[in-house]
Design a protein around this motif. Structure first.
Motif, PDB file in Angstrom:
ATOM      1  N   LEU A 240       0.835  -1.201   0.000  1.00 44.90           N
ATOM      2  CA  LEU A 240       0.000   0.000   0.000  1.00 44.90           C
ATOM      3  C   LEU A 240       0.873   1.256   0.000  1.00 44.90           C
ATOM      4  O   LEU A 240       0.569   2.243  -0.683  1.00 44.90           O
ATOM      5  N   MET A 241       1.951   1.219   0.772  1.00 42.77           N
ATOM      6  CA  MET A 241       2.862   2.361   0.795  1.00 42.77           C
ATOM      7  C   MET A 241       3.529   2.546  -0.563  1.00 42.77           C
ATOM      8  O   MET A 241       3.713   3.678  -1.036  1.00 42.77           O
ATOM      9  N   GLU A 242       3.900   1.443  -1.189  1.00 39.61           N
ATOM     10  CA  GLU A 242       4.521   1.523  -2.514  1.00 39.61           C
ATOM     11  C   GLU A 242       3.535   2.061  -3.538  1.00 39.61           C
ATOM     12  O   GLU A 242       3.897   2.876  -4.403  1.00 39.61           O
ATOM     13  N   LEU A 243       2.279   1.634  -3.433  1.00 44.11           N
ATOM     14  CA  LEU A 243       1.252   2.128  -4.346  1.00 44.11           C
ATOM     15  C   LEU A 243       1.034   3.628  -4.165  1.00 44.11           C
ATOM     16  O   LEU A 243       0.848   4.364  -5.144  1.00 44.11           O
ATOM     17  N   ALA A 244       1.071   4.082  -2.915  1.00 40.60           N
ATOM     18  CA  ALA A 244       0.900   5.511  -2.652  1.00 40.60           C
ATOM     19  C   ALA A 244       2.039   6.324  -3.270  1.00 40.60           C
ATOM     20  O   ALA A 244       1.811   7.415  -3.816  1.00 40.60           O
ATOM     21  N   LYS A 245       3.252   5.801  -3.189  1.00 37.59           N
ATOM     22  CA  LYS A 245       4.390   6.510  -3.785  1.00 37.59           C
ATOM     23  C   LYS A 245       4.283   6.545  -5.307  1.00 37.59           C
ATOM     24  O   LYS A 245       4.582   7.555  -5.944  1.00 37.59           O
ATOM     25  N   VAL A 246       3.862   5.407  -5.882  1.00 42.08           N
ATOM     26  CA  VAL A 246       3.759   5.331  -7.341  1.00 42.08           C
ATOM     27  C   VAL A 246       2.706   6.299  -7.856  1.00 42.08           C
ATOM     28  O   VAL A 246       2.888   6.955  -8.897  1.00 42.08           O
ATOM     29  N   THR A 247       1.605   6.396  -7.151  1.00 49.28           N
ATOM     30  CA  THR A 247       0.523   7.285  -7.592  1.00 49.28           C
ATOM     31  C   THR A 247       0.768   8.741  -7.222  1.00 49.28           C
ATOM     32  O   THR A 247      -0.038   9.610  -7.554  1.00 49.28           O
TER      33      THR A 247
END
Length: 279
Positions: free
Chosen positions: A171-178
């Protein structure tokens, strides 16, 4: 062979069968069955002379004592003072524990700087701290609030750290990507993800607050439920001592129910905390 092994998308874990009674049960009512039954057995044993009144007075006698103390207002004075001490200690200790937990959960530097010292203080028994607390604060209210705050700090600190570290890294990685901003990450991912663990710490902290208050009110004081119990001990008033124990139990159940209600309100999106998911 290609038909035997299914793809991960097609696989679903088997659901375990749930034990169901052949009749409908109101579990909220059922949870009070054992306490009410124990009270009835206690009353019956006392009336039959199986329990000496000096050792364990009947519940009816304890209720009569509570009524007499309530009529004079003495019971409410002691109860109000104890609730005030517990509330003040809970707010102070809970705030400090949450702040430290957030700092240690996010920062390896804060973890290296603070965690070992906090764990060392957590290992010290409360009774060992009493002489030092008396030297620091005397027998004023500040010493009692300090002990309650210290008891509350550790459960909230530990569960806050645990909740932050258990957040799904994907989820943290997804937040950074977006490209999600940091305040949005905290509000939408970190706080909701850590909240179940934090609220579990709140429930433990509520219980620890009353345990610490019992110890704190053994210090020189003239008001509070603990003082009422200590004063009754001097005069061998077993009914008053039992009354204070029952009051602590009722307050503990009420505080836990409040924490569970808070879980239901804040974690309604979570399948394990949704209304009706927990008894």
């Amino acid at each position: 062979m290609a038909n035997i092994v299914s793809s991960p998308q097609e696989y679903s874990p088997p659901k375990l069968p749930r034990f169901a009674l052949p009749w409908s049960v109101n579990y909220s009512v059922l949870s009070w069955l054992v306490p009410v039954l124990l009270l009835c057995l206690w009353e019956a044993a006392s009336r039959l002379g199986m329990i000496a009144p000096q050792v364990m007075p009947a519940p009816s006698r304890v209720a009569g004592t509570a009524w007499e103390l309530a009529k004079t207002g003495e019971l409410f004075v002691h109860l109000g003072v104890s609730l005030l001490r517990a509330t003040a200690g809970f707010v102070i200790g809970g705030t400090i524990g949450f702040i430290f937990g957030v700092a240690v959960g996010f920062s390896p530097f804060a973890h290296a700087l603070l965690d070992r010292s906090i764990q060392m203080v957590r290992a010290i028994p409360f009774l060992a701290l009493l002489p030092l607390v008396i030297v620091w604060f005397g027998v004023d209210e500040s010493g009692k609030v300090f002990l309650v705050s210290l008891a509350v700090l550790f459960p909230i600190y530990i569960n806050t750290v645990l909740g932050i570290r258990q957040i799904d890294p994907k989820l943290m990685e997804l937040a950074k990507v977006t490209g999600m901003a940091w305040p949005a990450i905290v509000r939408r991912i970190i706080l909701p993800g850590a909240m179940p663990s934090v609220l579990t710490g709140v429930r433990y902290a509520l219980a620890h607050a009353w345990l610490a208050l019992v110890i704190a009110e053994t210090l020189a004081t003239t008001k509070g439920i603990g003082f009422l119990a200590m004063d009754a001990r001097e005069f061998l008033q077993t009914d008053v001592i039992l009354l204070t124990i029952i009051i602590y139990a009722i307050i503990g159940v009420g505080a836990d129910a409040l924490a569970r209600l808070l879980e239901t309100r804040l974690l309604g999106w979570h399948p394990n905390f949704a209304k009706g998911a927990r008894s």
